[in-house]
Design an enzyme around this catalytic site. Structure first.
Site, PDB file in Angstrom:
ATOM      1  N   TYR A  59      22.557   8.715  41.012  1.00 36.67           N
ATOM      2  CA  TYR A  59      21.803   7.947  41.995  1.00 36.67           C
ATOM      3  C   TYR A  59      20.326   8.199  41.756  1.00 36.67           C
ATOM      4  CZ  TYR A  59      19.971   6.493  46.561  1.00 36.67           C
ATOM      5  OH  TYR A  59      19.260   5.887  47.567  1.00 36.67           O
ATOM      6  N   ASP A 110      15.876  12.382  35.779  1.00 37.09           N
ATOM      7  CA  ASP A 110      15.644  12.299  37.219  1.00 37.09           C
ATOM      8  C   ASP A 110      15.902  13.695  37.775  1.00 37.09           C
ATOM      9  OD1 ASP A 110      15.807  12.104  39.948  1.00 37.09           O
ATOM     10  OD2 ASP A 110      16.998  10.262  39.947  1.00 37.09           O
ATOM     11  N   LYS A 127      11.658  15.824  46.539  1.00 38.62           N
ATOM     12  CA  LYS A 127      12.283  16.877  47.341  1.00 38.62           C
ATOM     13  C   LYS A 127      11.461  18.169  47.387  1.00 38.62           C
ATOM     14  CE  LYS A 127      16.897  14.822  46.937  1.00 38.62           C
ATOM     15  NZ  LYS A 127      17.206  14.297  48.264  1.00 38.62           N
TER      16      LYS A 127
HETATM   17  N1  HOZ Z   1      20.251  10.017  49.288  1.00 38.28           N
HETATM   18  C1  HOZ Z   1      19.851  11.307  49.725  1.00 38.28           C
HETATM   19  C2  HOZ Z   1      20.942  12.280  49.459  1.00 38.28           C
HETATM   20  N2  HOZ Z   1      21.346  12.337  48.104  1.00 38.28           N
HETATM   21  C3  HOZ Z   1      19.363  11.316  51.158  1.00 38.28           C
HETATM   22  C4  HOZ Z   1      20.359  11.157  52.224  1.00 38.28           C
HETATM   23  C5  HOZ Z   1      19.772  11.168  53.647  1.00 38.28           C
HETATM   24  O1  HOZ Z   1      18.667  11.630  53.880  1.00 38.28           O
HETATM   25  O2  HOZ Z   1      20.454  10.692  54.520  1.00 38.28           O
END
Ligand code: HOZ
Length: 429
Positions: free
Chosen positions: A144, A239, A267
C-alpha cells in the site's frame, strides 16, 4: 470493559463523517465491533473516552516510536507553537531535519518534505516518470502506497481490510500504466520488464511489507529488484513510510544493504504530526521545482511544528541504546506470541522486523499477498478482541503491522505478555 461513551460518540460520528472516521481501517470493520474513541495518550497507553487504559501497539499506525506525549516531543512542539505554527517560508528547522534524514538514510542525498506518505509516494513516482521519460510503473500485490489513483491496484491496508475490489471508481486511465506483481516474485518482475521494454519508469516497493501484515523480503528479492531496475534503466523506489527509522534507524535499506534511487518517508519522521518526505540521488532530486521542472508544492510542507516534532523524535531515537531497546520489545512480543500459540497448539507465523512485529494465523510461512489471504482472519479478530478485553490494543485489522515504542517497558510490557499468554490459553481454542 465499559465503552458506552465510545459507542455514543461513534453513533454521532457516523452521521457526520463517512463510516464515522477519517481513515477507514480505524473503524474496526476488519474485526467487528465499534471503534474506540480516544481521549488521550500517555507513554505506552491509550486512554479511551470511557477512561479505559490500553497498552497501545498501533501508535497512530507507527509514528509514535517513543510512545505517546514523549516529553522531548511535547516540549519541542510547545516551544515552536509559541513562536508560530506555519509561515509558508523556509525555516532553519527544515535544514536540521533534512540533515538528520540525509545522515540516517543512506541513499538520500536531497530531500523534499510534504504532508503525508500518500504525497511522498505520488511525488516520487511523478519524479521517476519525469526523470526516465517513461510512464509505466510496477507495484506489488498487498503493498500500500497511499490513496493516489494510480496506486489503488491490488493494494493492502484499508483496501485489503475492507476487501475492496481493485481501484473502485478510479478511472481506467489512471491505472493503465500500473503493473502489479506478486511480492517476493522476481520472475514476475522480470517478465513485466520483458513485456514492456523501455517503458517502465519505476518499481515501487515496501522493502518490508507492512500493509498486508508484516511480510519481509525473501533473500535476494530487494537486490534482484535493484539489479533489474538498473539493467532496464528504471528507478527503484523504496516506500519506507512505515519502515523508515523502524526496521533499522536507516530504514530497511540499511538493514538489507540495498540502496534505492528514491525513498518515500513519513510516520516517524513527523513524530506524530503530519509529515511525509521523498528523497534520493541529488541528480534526480534536482529535477524537482524550483531547482528543476517537476512541479510539486504544499502550503504546509516543512511545517515548523512537524519539523520540531520530527527532530525531537529522531534526536531521542539516536541516543545510544534507544533503538535497540525498542527492537527488543518487538522481538519479545513476537516470541511471546509464538511461544503461547505453540503451547496452545494454534498454528501461527510470527515476524519482527526491527521495531515492527506481526502475526498470521497460518500453518506455513507467509511470503506474499495470496498467502496472506489464506490466513485465518476470523481468528485474528478473536485474538484482537480478546486482547482488547485485557486492555491491549493491536491494529483492528489482520492486514496491518504492530509497532513497538520506547515507552513499552515495565508494567505495560508485562501486562501485554501476560495478556498474550492468557488469550492463547483460554480464548482461542
Ligand atoms: N493506512 C494507514 C495504516 N496502514 C492508516 C490507517 C488509519 O489511520 O486509519
Amino acid at each position: 470493559m465499559k465503552t458506552d461513551t465510545s459507542t455514543r460518540l461513534y453513533r454521532q460520528a457516523v452521521r457526520l463523517m463517512p463510516g464515522g472516521v477519517n481513515s477507514p481501517v480505524r473503524a474496526f470493520r476488519g474485526v467487528g465491533g465499534d471503534p474506540l474513541f480516544v481521549a488521550r495518550g500517555e507513554g505506552p497507553y491509550l486512554v479511551d473516552a470511557d477512561g479505559n487504559r490500553y497498552v497501545d501497539y498501533v501508535l497512530s499506525w507507527g509514528p509514535l516510536i517513543l510512545g505517546h506525549a514523549h516529553p522531548a516531543v511535547v516540549e519541542a512542539i510547545q516551544r515552536q507553537a509559541a513562536h508560530g505554527t506555519s509561515f509558508g517560508a523556509p525555516t532553519e528547522a527544515e535544514i536540521a531535519l533534512a540533515q538528520a534524514v540525509i545522515e540516517l538514510v543512506a541513499s538520500v542525498e536531497m530531500v523534499r518534505f510534504v504532508n503525508s506518505g500518500t504525497e511522498a509516494t505520488m511525488s516520487a513516482l511523478r519524479l521517476a516518470r519525469a526523470y526516465t521519460t517513461r510512464h509505466k510503473i510496477i507495484k506489488f500485490e498487498g503493498c500500500y502506497h497511499g490513496h493516489a489513483d494510480m496506486l489503488l491496484v491490488q493494494a493492502g491496508s484499508g483496501v485489503a481490510t475492507l476487501s475492496q475490489p481493485d481501484s473502485p471508481r478510479v478511472p481506467p486511465g489512471a491505472t493503465q500504466d500500473t503493473q502489479s506483481a506478486p511480492y517476493n516474485d522476481l520472475a514476475a518482475v522480470r517478465a513485466r520488464f520483458e513485456q514492456f521494454p523501455g517503458e517502465i519508469a519505476a518499481v515501487i516497493v515496501e522493502p518490508v511489507a507492512g500493509n498486508m501484515g508484516v511480510v519481509p523480503p525473501v533473500d535476494g528479492f530487494l537486490q534482484g529488484l535493484r539489479d533489474l531496475t538498473t539493467a532496464h534503466g528504471a528507478l527503484l523506489i523504496f516506500d519506507e513510510v512505515m519502515t523508515g527509522f523502524r526496521v533499522a534507524l536507516g530504514g530497511a535499506q540499511t538493514a538489507y544493504g540495498v540502496l534505492p534511487d528514491l525513498t518515500a518517508l513519513g510516520k516517524v519522521i513527523g513524530g506524530g504530526l503530519p509529515v511525509g518526505a521523498y528523497g534520493g540521488r541529488r541528480e534526480i532530486m534536482e529535477q524537482v521545482a524550483p531547482a528543476g521542472p517537476v512541479y510539486q508544492a504544499g502550503t504546509l510542507s516543512g511545517n515548523p511544528l512537524a519539523m520540531a516534532a520530527g527532530l525531537a523524535t529522531l534526536r531521542t531515537l539516536r541516543e545510544p541504546g534507544v533503538f535497540e531497546r525498542i527492537v527488543a520489545v518487538a522481538a519479545a512480543l513476537r516470541d511471546a506470541i509464538q511461544r503461547s500459540a505453540g503451547a496452545a497448539g494454534i498454528p501461527v507465523q510470527t515476524v519482527s522486523a526491527g521495531t515492527m512485529f506481526g502475526l498470521f494465523f497460518n500453518d506455513t510461512p507467509v511470503t506474499n499477498y495470496a498467502e496472506v489471504k489464506t490466513s485465518d482472519a476470523r481468528r485474528y479478530a478473536a485474538f484482537f478482541h480478546a486482547l482488547l478485553a485485557r486492555a491491549v490494543y493491536l491494529a483492528p485489522s489482520a492486514f496491518e503491522a504492530g509497532f513497538a515504542a520506547l515507552a513499552h517497558t515495565g508494567p505495560a510490557l508485562d501486562q501485554t505478555l501476560d495478556a498474550i499468554d492468557s488469550v492463547f490459553r483460554y480464548d482461542l481454542n
